[in-house]
Design an enzyme around this catalytic site. Structure first.
Site, PDB file in Angstrom:
ATOM      1  N   SER A 187      -3.641   7.579 -14.394  1.00  0.00           N
ATOM      2  CA  SER A 187      -3.125   8.606 -15.305  1.00  0.00           C
ATOM      3  C   SER A 187      -1.641   8.412 -15.570  1.00  0.00           C
ATOM      4  O   SER A 187      -1.096   8.964 -16.529  1.00  0.00           O
ATOM      5  CB  SER A 187      -3.358   9.996 -14.718  1.00  0.00           C
ATOM      6  OG  SER A 187      -2.551  10.208 -13.567  1.00  0.00           O
ATOM      7  N   GLU A 334      -5.347  10.951  -4.387  1.00  0.00           N
ATOM      8  CA  GLU A 334      -4.376  10.654  -3.339  1.00  0.00           C
ATOM      9  C   GLU A 334      -4.699  11.372  -2.032  1.00  0.00           C
ATOM     10  O   GLU A 334      -4.186  11.003  -0.968  1.00  0.00           O
ATOM     11  CB  GLU A 334      -2.971  11.037  -3.801  1.00  0.00           C
ATOM     12  CG  GLU A 334      -2.773  12.520  -4.022  1.00  0.00           C
ATOM     13  CD  GLU A 334      -1.511  12.830  -4.821  1.00  0.00           C
ATOM     14  OE1 GLU A 334      -0.741  13.665  -4.362  1.00  0.00           O
ATOM     15  OE2 GLU A 334      -1.311  12.218  -5.892  1.00  0.00           O
ATOM     16  N   HIS A 361      -4.573   1.212  -5.877  1.00  0.00           N
ATOM     17  CA  HIS A 361      -3.386   1.931  -5.409  1.00  0.00           C
ATOM     18  C   HIS A 361      -2.522   1.024  -4.528  1.00  0.00           C
ATOM     19  O   HIS A 361      -2.581  -0.188  -4.637  1.00  0.00           O
ATOM     20  CB  HIS A 361      -3.809   3.213  -4.685  1.00  0.00           C
ATOM     21  CG  HIS A 361      -4.033   4.366  -5.615  1.00  0.00           C
ATOM     22  ND1 HIS A 361      -3.718   5.665  -5.303  1.00  0.00           N
ATOM     23  CD2 HIS A 361      -4.533   4.402  -6.879  1.00  0.00           C
ATOM     24  CE1 HIS A 361      -4.018   6.457  -6.315  1.00  0.00           C
ATOM     25  NE2 HIS A 361      -4.517   5.714  -7.281  1.00  0.00           N
ATOM     26  N   ARG A 365      -7.555   1.229  -1.154  1.00  0.00           N
ATOM     27  CA  ARG A 365      -7.700   2.272  -0.140  1.00  0.00           C
ATOM     28  C   ARG A 365      -9.148   2.445   0.324  1.00  0.00           C
ATOM     29  O   ARG A 365      -9.376   2.800   1.485  1.00  0.00           O
ATOM     30  CB  ARG A 365      -7.143   3.600  -0.671  1.00  0.00           C
ATOM     31  CG  ARG A 365      -5.625   3.633  -0.667  1.00  0.00           C
ATOM     32  CD  ARG A 365      -5.069   4.932  -1.209  1.00  0.00           C
ATOM     33  NE  ARG A 365      -3.620   4.983  -0.987  1.00  0.00           N
ATOM     34  CZ  ARG A 365      -2.795   5.837  -1.588  1.00  0.00           C
ATOM     35  NH1 ARG A 365      -3.278   6.713  -2.449  1.00  0.00           N
ATOM     36  NH2 ARG A 365      -1.502   5.822  -1.326  1.00  0.00           N
ATOM     37  N   LYS A 431       7.964   5.834   2.485  1.00  0.00           N
ATOM     38  CA  LYS A 431       7.780   5.721   1.038  1.00  0.00           C
ATOM     39  C   LYS A 431       7.842   7.094   0.374  1.00  0.00           C
ATOM     40  O   LYS A 431       8.436   7.253  -0.699  1.00  0.00           O
ATOM     41  CB  LYS A 431       6.443   5.049   0.745  1.00  0.00           C
ATOM     42  CG  LYS A 431       6.157   4.788  -0.713  1.00  0.00           C
ATOM     43  CD  LYS A 431       4.822   4.060  -0.858  1.00  0.00           C
ATOM     44  CE  LYS A 431       4.634   3.492  -2.245  1.00  0.00           C
ATOM     45  NZ  LYS A 431       4.481   4.516  -3.285  1.00  0.00           N
TER      46      LYS A 431
END
Length: 446
Positions: A187, A334, A361, A365, A431
């Protein structure tokens, strides 16, 4: 998929000997901070960001904007000095917009927001802007932004890769107009074009042509933040065409914005209450928000907890039992690593759906979660668009992170209930969540 050999330091994940009872102050939202930095840098007047997140991703964004000529002054005040932000408390960044310039070199690290949000900004700069980053950033899709910018009038050198490294040859302005993109893989392709669109000569009309669109709440966040600084945005939700967003050209206002806590980064702490049958308070949880992490209230309640949202924050309480869940996470992908970690400790199977885009990602993942949980004795299988998790008795071992902050926090969640879990490269949490190990051990009273 091999772990990064450069990161061999192991962090013993603390094991919870009793129910957690803690108040955890979660730092500001990365998604809000980085969008706010871009909008403030494109504004026609100075602005303030209060309580911004200081993490690798946000500092990379700030450094990149400085490279292109934006002034960003960081101030920290104390109650005794009264200096810094307008209310004399906390950290604040003063954003001083200026003419965007090149030549400049931008290090994106492995930050999706930096690598995708800033090429449209660079197209407005006067001169070339070169983008580079970590090894993994070369593998992450960027073609949606690159191809769209070319249609809108930008000149970009990427040797046909549709990925980093690349150079945007800014001409001081961009025509803008109508563009079709497939944002099925991220997105952020849509958000990237919308954020800079008020500065395009014709604004922009973005038409998403793909069959799916992940993380829609992040697009809503972008739209809400644009409107808050004076932009006119037409969206599907406001009566427009499905999968079409229009931004009218115009000046953006400087704002005095206080950044919300990062609700997705609150996930491991809420999970701790669920896993240990304890209680955690997250202060300043907003009553209204576009952050995807707000859906944790619903998901973790279904998995066995309960929550109360009050003026002072969110109180989440575990019941001592963890239930499996069948859930579509397409809009909140996420959150998948943390939910998978909790599901591995549940009393019944779980199916996590709608997250095939997670393969693109910070790491793949889905493959990473499957491998790491199974190596601790779990039973996880990949599906076409997610994971199926059958709880098993887990044992200790090394939990690799693949330079992915959410893998590290997922391993820490499992470590609460399973002795002997060691997290490889827990420092990767910097991060988006600085000082995670200290926050985690503080929550446990270690």
């Amino acid at each position: 998929m091999a772990p990064n050999p450069a990161h061999t330091t192991l962090w013993p994940a603390p094991h919870a000997s009793e129910a957690v009872a803690a108040t955890v102050h979660v730092p500001g939202s990365k998604s809000v901070t980085n969008r706010a930095l871009v909008l403030a840098s494109l504004a026609s007047e100075p602005g303030w960001l209060r309580r911004p997140l200081r993490s690798r991703d946000t500092l990379l964004m700030a450094a990149a904007l400085r490279e292109m000529g934006v002034g960003i002054e960081e101030t920290v005040s104390s109650s005794s000095s009264g200096a810094g932000s307008p209310d004399g408390t906390g950290e604040a960044w003063r954003i001083l917009p200026a003419g965007l310039r090149g030549p400049a070199t931008v290090d994106v690290g492995n930050a999706g927001t930096v690598m995708r949000f800033l090429p449209p900004v660079a197209a407005l700069a006067d001169g070339p802007v070169h983008f580079d980053g970590d090894r993994r950033s070369y593998e992450r899709p960027l073609n949606g932004v690159v191809d769209a910018l070319r249609v809108l009038g930008a000149r970009i050198d990427d040797d046909g890769r549709g990925a980093l490294p690349l150079t945007v040859h800014g001409g001081g302005a961009l025509d803008g107009g109508t563009v079709e993109i497939d944002a099925s893989s991220s997105s952020q392709f849509v958000s990237a074009l919308l954020l800079s669109a008020p500065r395009f000569n014709q604004g922009v009309e973005v038409r998403h042509t793909g069959s799916t669109l992940p993380s829609v709440p992040h697009i809503r966040m972008t739209v809400d933040m644009l409107r808050a600084v004076g932009a006119q945005v037409d969206t599907p939700e406001s009566g427009g065409e499905p999968n079409v967003w229009r931004v009218t050209p115009g000046a953006l206002l400087g704002r005095d914005l206080t950044i919300e806590p990062d609700l997705s980064n609150a996930q491991p702490f809420l999970a701790a209450a669920l896993v240990t049958g304890g209680r955690v308070l997250i202060p300043d949880w907003p009553a209204r928000t576009t952050q995807p992490g707000d859906r944790l209230r619903e998901i973790f309640t279904e998995m066995g907890g309960s929550c109360e949202l009050a003026d002072y924050g969110l109180v989440f309480t575990g019941s001592g039992s963890i239930h499996g869940i069948d859930v579509d996470l397409a809009e909140v992908g996420e959150l998948t690593p943390g939910i998978a970690a909790v599901a591995a400790l549940a009393d019944s199977p779980s199916t996590l759906r709608g997250v095939s885009h997670l393969r693109l990602h910070e790491t793949d993942r889905l493959a990473a979660l499957t491998k790491e949980i199974n190596e601790l004795g779990g039973d996880v299988t990949e599906t076409a668009d997610g994971l199926h998790i059958r709880p098993r008795r887990l044992h200790g071992g090394i939990f690799h992170t693949y330079d992915d902050h959410r893998m590290a926090t997922a391993g820490a969640i499992i470590g609460l209930a399973v002795e002997g879990v060691q997290i490889e490269n827990v420092a990767t949490t910097a991060k988006t969540l600085p000082d995670f190990p200290e926050l985690w051990t503080g929550m446990l009273g270690v």
